[in-house]
Scaffold this active site. Sequence first.
Site: not given
Length: 290
Positions: A53, A97, A120
């Site tokens: 990322k 995460q 997200d």
Amino acid sequence: MVAKIIDGHAVARQVREECRERVAALQARGIQPGLAVIIVGDNPASQVYVANKVKACTEVGLKSTVHRFAADTPDREVEALIRSLNADPEVHGILVQLPLPPQFNVRRVLETISQEKDVDGFHLYNVGGLVLGNTIFPPCTPYGVQKMLEYEDIPVEGQNVVVVGASNIVGKPMALMLMQKDATVCICHAKTRDLAQLTILADILVVAAGRPNLILPQMVKTGAVVIDVGINRLPDGRLVGDVDFEGVRQKASYITPVPGGVGPMTVTMLVHNTVQSAERLVPAEQLAEA
Ligand code: NAP
């Protein structure tokens, strides 16, 4: 029939190129788009995902900051950081995460992220927006699949879509997004009776179960579009999807490989969502001029 392979790297390259141009336009207006990534513990797969990322952000000119916590950190401490990032004008996207260590209340952590920075797309508000068809940030993996279908000009309207897998991060949002595009959608999961009876009806088959070789050629309609989201590490070290790739590609019209299919799109759509978040600071008429 031998399927055309949808090259996830090629689609990702195109989206990232667009993102790079949009970042440059923002920088020209004095806005440096930024993503904050939070990682708790030392899960090796998570470390790799976070590194990917960061690399993708750097590639398009996004500023990324990684916040690392030990696995035994109390969840309140992570939530306190999220609240300060919510208030930080230089941060346009916040990503936690997953998975988090067991002491974490994952839902509560995700709800702490401001819906305006939830790149997200896992916040309840964004999930609700998906149901109504007006989410701010579509979740990255299904959004990546949608982009791949668009890239290949594969029509969705009126098609029979079967989604195998009903998780909150892939299967369910995928089904909602394709319903929004007027597909007729069926969702299957581990308790579905006779999976093959349903998959054989699919014009578009999206598989996200995490089970190698779950989808065999006899379960696929001739000419179907097959999108394999699964990522499985075999005992011999090979990385495979959920679909018998060699068998099914003799029958499908399009197929995605693993690796090199949906994987590169997930991180790319995260970058895309972060750029879009930063663009919300610029008046629409100014963006139109760019
Ligand atoms: P997950 O949370 O474990 O969900 C798996 C889903 O598949 C569940 O709904 C489960 O049903 C269903 N399932 C399991 N076995 C099945 C079977 N035999 N028949 C039908 N359905 C079955 O997994 P996930 O997070 O959605 O991820 C799915 C796969 O995609 C994994 O391999 C993951 O590594 C991969 N993935 C890839 C990307 C990418 O970027 N390419 C991103 C995210 C995930 P129940 O609900 O009944 O348990």
